[in-house]
Motif scaffolding. Sequence first.
Motif, PDB file in Angstrom:
ATOM      1  N   ILE B  62      12.885  42.313  58.316  1.00 36.73           N
ATOM      2  CA  ILE B  62      12.270  42.287  59.799  1.00 36.73           C
ATOM      3  C   ILE B  62      12.103  41.071  60.612  1.00 36.73           C
ATOM      4  N   VAL B  63      11.723  40.866  61.776  1.00 37.70           N
ATOM      5  CA  VAL B  63      12.420  40.064  62.322  1.00 37.70           C
ATOM      6  C   VAL B  63      10.718  39.976  62.844  1.00 37.70           C
ATOM      7  N   PHE B  64       9.842  39.032  63.145  1.00 34.39           N
ATOM      8  CA  PHE B  64       8.451  38.934  63.663  1.00 34.39           C
ATOM      9  C   PHE B  64       8.231  37.765  65.033  1.00 34.39           C
ATOM     10  N   ASP B  65       8.365  37.141  66.180  1.00 35.14           N
ATOM     11  CA  ASP B  65       8.141  36.295  66.877  1.00 35.14           C
ATOM     12  C   ASP B  65       9.748  35.520  66.669  1.00 35.14           C
ATOM     13  N   GLY B  66      10.912  36.266  66.766  1.00 36.48           N
ATOM     14  CA  GLY B  66      11.936  35.621  66.886  1.00 36.48           C
ATOM     15  C   GLY B  66      11.666  34.512  65.330  1.00 36.48           C
ATOM     16  N   GLU B  67      10.937  34.903  64.561  1.00 37.48           N
ATOM     17  CA  GLU B  67      11.515  34.729  63.029  1.00 37.48           C
ATOM     18  C   GLU B  67      11.324  35.314  61.892  1.00 37.48           C
ATOM     19  N   GLU B  68      13.233  35.089  61.026  1.00 36.97           N
ATOM     20  CA  GLU B  68      12.570  36.554  60.589  1.00 36.97           C
ATOM     21  C   GLU B  68      11.150  36.138  58.885  1.00 36.97           C
ATOM     22  N   VAL B  69      10.974  37.263  59.034  1.00 33.74           N
ATOM     23  CA  VAL B  69       9.567  36.827  58.362  1.00 33.74           C
ATOM     24  C   VAL B  69       9.090  38.361  56.695  1.00 33.74           C
ATOM     25  N   THR B  70      10.963  38.517  56.629  1.00 36.98           N
ATOM     26  CA  THR B  70      11.564  39.768  55.845  1.00 36.98           C
ATOM     27  C   THR B  70      10.588  39.493  54.251  1.00 36.98           C
ATOM     28  N   GLY B  71      11.078  37.986  54.214  1.00 40.87           N
ATOM     29  CA  GLY B  71      10.450  37.342  52.307  1.00 40.87           C
ATOM     30  C   GLY B  71       9.551  37.341  52.132  1.00 40.87           C
ATOM     31  N   LEU B  72       8.212  37.119  53.452  1.00 41.17           N
ATOM     32  CA  LEU B  72       7.381  36.467  53.169  1.00 41.17           C
ATOM     33  C   LEU B  72       6.370  37.380  52.656  1.00 41.17           C
ATOM     34  N   LYS B  73       4.786  36.669  52.190  1.00 40.53           N
ATOM     35  CA  LYS B  73       3.901  37.371  51.277  1.00 40.53           C
ATOM     36  C   LYS B  73       2.793  38.052  52.449  1.00 40.53           C
ATOM     37  N   MET B  74       2.368  38.248  52.699  1.00 43.12           N
ATOM     38  CA  MET B  74       0.957  39.325  53.269  1.00 43.12           C
ATOM     39  C   MET B  74       0.288  38.205  54.167  1.00 43.12           C
ATOM     40  N   HIS B  75      -0.120  37.225  52.983  1.00 43.78           N
ATOM     41  CA  HIS B  75      -1.546  36.101  53.807  1.00 43.78           C
ATOM     42  C   HIS B  75       0.167  35.167  54.777  1.00 43.78           C
ATOM     43  N   ALA B  76       1.056  35.091  54.249  1.00 38.71           N
ATOM     44  CA  ALA B  76       1.673  33.867  55.618  1.00 38.71           C
ATOM     45  C   ALA B  76       2.062  34.895  56.652  1.00 38.71           C
ATOM     46  N   ARG B  77       2.213  36.256  56.598  1.00 43.30           N
ATOM     47  CA  ARG B  77       2.564  36.891  58.082  1.00 43.30           C
ATOM     48  C   ARG B  77       1.462  36.461  58.064  1.00 43.30           C
ATOM     49  N   ALA B  78      -0.105  36.979  57.976  1.00 39.33           N
ATOM     50  CA  ALA B  78      -1.308  36.825  58.769  1.00 39.33           C
ATOM     51  C   ALA B  78      -1.126  36.203  59.505  1.00 39.33           C
ATOM     52  N   ARG B  79      -0.743  34.332  58.861  1.00 35.70           N
ATOM     53  CA  ARG B  79      -0.493  33.261  59.315  1.00 35.70           C
ATOM     54  C   ARG B  79      -0.009  33.220  60.959  1.00 35.70           C
ATOM     55  N   ARG B  80       1.642  34.313  60.725  1.00 37.14           N
ATOM     56  CA  ARG B  80       2.233  34.034  61.737  1.00 37.14           C
ATOM     57  C   ARG B  80       1.339  35.096  62.959  1.00 37.14           C
ATOM     58  N   GLY B  81       0.106  35.708  62.755  1.00 38.18           N
ATOM     59  CA  GLY B  81      -0.243  36.735  63.593  1.00 38.18           C
ATOM     60  C   GLY B  81       0.225  38.130  63.460  1.00 38.18           C
ATOM     61  N   LEU B  82       0.694  38.418  62.682  1.00 35.13           N
ATOM     62  CA  LEU B  82       0.988  39.372  62.238  1.00 35.13           C
ATOM     63  C   LEU B  82      -0.451  39.984  61.453  1.00 35.13           C
ATOM     64  N   VAL B  83      -1.052  40.964  61.965  1.00 41.03           N
ATOM     65  CA  VAL B  83      -2.125  41.028  60.750  1.00 41.03           C
ATOM     66  C   VAL B  83      -2.310  43.205  61.285  1.00 41.03           C
ATOM     67  N   ARG B  84      -2.817  42.993  59.799  1.00 43.85           N
ATOM     68  CA  ARG B  84      -3.151  45.084  59.800  1.00 43.85           C
ATOM     69  C   ARG B  84      -4.194  45.029  59.426  1.00 43.85           C
ATOM     70  N   SER B  85      -4.417  46.143  59.671  1.00 35.12           N
ATOM     71  CA  SER B  85      -5.144  46.767  58.976  1.00 35.12           C
ATOM     72  C   SER B  85      -5.432  47.927  58.056  1.00 35.12           C
ATOM     73  N   PHE B  86      -6.327  48.546  57.189  1.00 40.78           N
ATOM     74  CA  PHE B  86      -5.901  49.950  55.882  1.00 40.78           C
ATOM     75  C   PHE B  86      -6.961  50.834  56.551  1.00 40.78           C
ATOM     76  N   GLN B  87      -5.837  52.010  56.328  1.00 45.13           N
ATOM     77  CA  GLN B  87      -5.794  53.349  56.137  1.00 45.13           C
ATOM     78  C   GLN B  87      -7.432  53.739  55.423  1.00 45.13           C
TER      79      GLN B  87
END
Lengths: 327, 249
Positions: B62-87
């Motif tokens: 999984i590559v986000f914004d030019g950086e591989e984020v495959t191993g990152l936890k949710m909080h670290a991805r959220a900090r990079r601007g990859l944000v989710r909502s929940f069903q």
Amino acid sequence: MQDIAASMPMTQVAPRDRSRLIVPVLLFATLALAPLLGLVGPDRYVLALFTRCVIFAIAALGLDLALGSGGLVSFDHAAFIGIGAYAAGILTASGIDDAFLLLFAALATSGFFALATGAISLKTRGVHFIMITLAFGQMAYFVANSLKAYGGDDGLTLANRSTIFGRDLLADHRVFFYVSLAMLLAVYLFARAVVRSRFGRVLRGAKENETRIAAIGFDPYPFRLVAFVISGMIAGLAGFLLAEQSEFVSPAFMTWQRSGDLIIMVMLGGMASLDGAILGALFVVLTEELLSGFTEHWRVIFGPFLVLVVLFARGGLLGLLTGRRHG
Amino acid sequence: MADDLLRLEHVSKSFGALRVTDAVSLDIPKGELHALIGPNGAGKTSLIHQISGWIACDSGRIVFDGEEVTGLKMHARARRGLVRSFQITSILPRFTALENVALAVQSRSGSSLRFFGDASREPKLNGEAMQALRHVGLAEQAHRIAGTLSYGEKRGLELALALALEPKLLLLDEPMAGVGAGDGEALVGVLRDLKAHCTILLIEHDMQAVFALADRISVLVNGAIMVTGKPDNVRADAQVRAAYLGEAA
Ligand SMILES: Nc1ncnc2c1ncn2[C@@H]1O[C@H](COP(=O)(O)OP(=O)(O)OP(=O)(O)O)[C@@H](O)[C@H]1O
Ligand SMILES: [Mg+2]
């Protein structure tokens, strides 16, 4: 986007509720006046009893940061008390009796132990966390038992109370009581600030919904670890005072039942409410004193009472008194 | 492509024998509103879980914004601007609506290792939180305890929490599910505004909303992407009609 926010009237802030000050003011006023009971009863006994109340209120406040705000059910806290107490006892036995040095040693050792055990325990949650903290607590207990040079399971008697700038001010029981009370007030104000701070808000949020906290970008682990260390150091402070007051330390300070008593104080008083922790500590210490006068099986009476409070008063004693349900 | 904000490369995940994500590859360029549709149980939510880091994928990148984020936890991805909502709505039920959102604002404004000062009185945090609440029509409810809000209001709060983080990529898992028709229309309006600010991956069962909003649509069936394309092409695709839109091919 920003300018709209800036130009908005400050109506977003809910009004401050002054009535919430009533309980802490009453609590501290009652404690401050408690030594007056000595005028009608045995003076030293009254002072010793209320000093004990104050010391356990400090420990309960410390636990409340971890348990009430952080949701961490720790059975490590008796060990923090014991470590703070032994730090004071061992230094005194080696001839060092400066109060500031002893206090520093108590805070440093309990803080370090909290950091080391917390770093590992906090990798787990729920029952596992309880079991691991219990294991660390027992470990400390057995280590204290094996300290032959410092009395082993008999404990260690302190030659004297610590001195302030070389003067034995703390030897006076009344002074010692008010010094302890001042410490309680300081810890209370500190804990209040922490709970309401940015840090405390993340901590409380992680207790409510860890998933949500992670989704908005917070890793709960460092917040919990810092809270655990602060909490442990406050318990260490209580341990230092306990050693000074009784001029004695022993492994009995560190039994897991003692950790259980602290949890009871916090839960009984009303979780996540600092006032409740103080109230709970007073109630438990005084009830124990009263009931153990009648019977050594005082827990047989206390136990069912506890169950009733937990079942029927979710806000704890404080909730019963104020008609409010705290966090 | 350089301007792909999100890139999935052969992402796969199994729950036991169930292959819930089957070699999914997907590129989402900056600025796109990409809809992910598919029947119940197709694995849409599971895919969002993996993109957001809530669960780990078994294989793939999984590559986000030019950086591989495959191993990152949710909080670290959220900090990079990859944000989710929940069903399934995930809020802080005992905090006020405002405090919920203010905490999200706090997460991107300065250190949270501050031990003094009442966080609930920081004008900057509250101001920006209020703005996010106003965006979803919840300004009036700001001081209510979040747990006491109606279902529709909670859905709005869920969205406000994501908005307050100023995401680069917003993963929305059925934001309209269960909200009334009127609120649903309002939400479509909110999403349309949002399109201008951030890239969106939208899971939604409301086909009208999907076809009105999406730049491109991917159809997920049994964990695999069956087709990706412009709304018109997807609508015309016979396979899709058979598998999902419930019409005879
Ligand atoms: N943790 C899990 N363990 C085992 N199976 C799971 C797990 N989570 C989801 N599943 C299964 O994976 C499949 C896909 O679920 P998922 O929630 O991703 O579907 P979905 O496309 O979001 O469906 P819906 O439209 O109903 O929300 C379902 O069959 C579900 O039962
Ligand atoms: Mg789903």
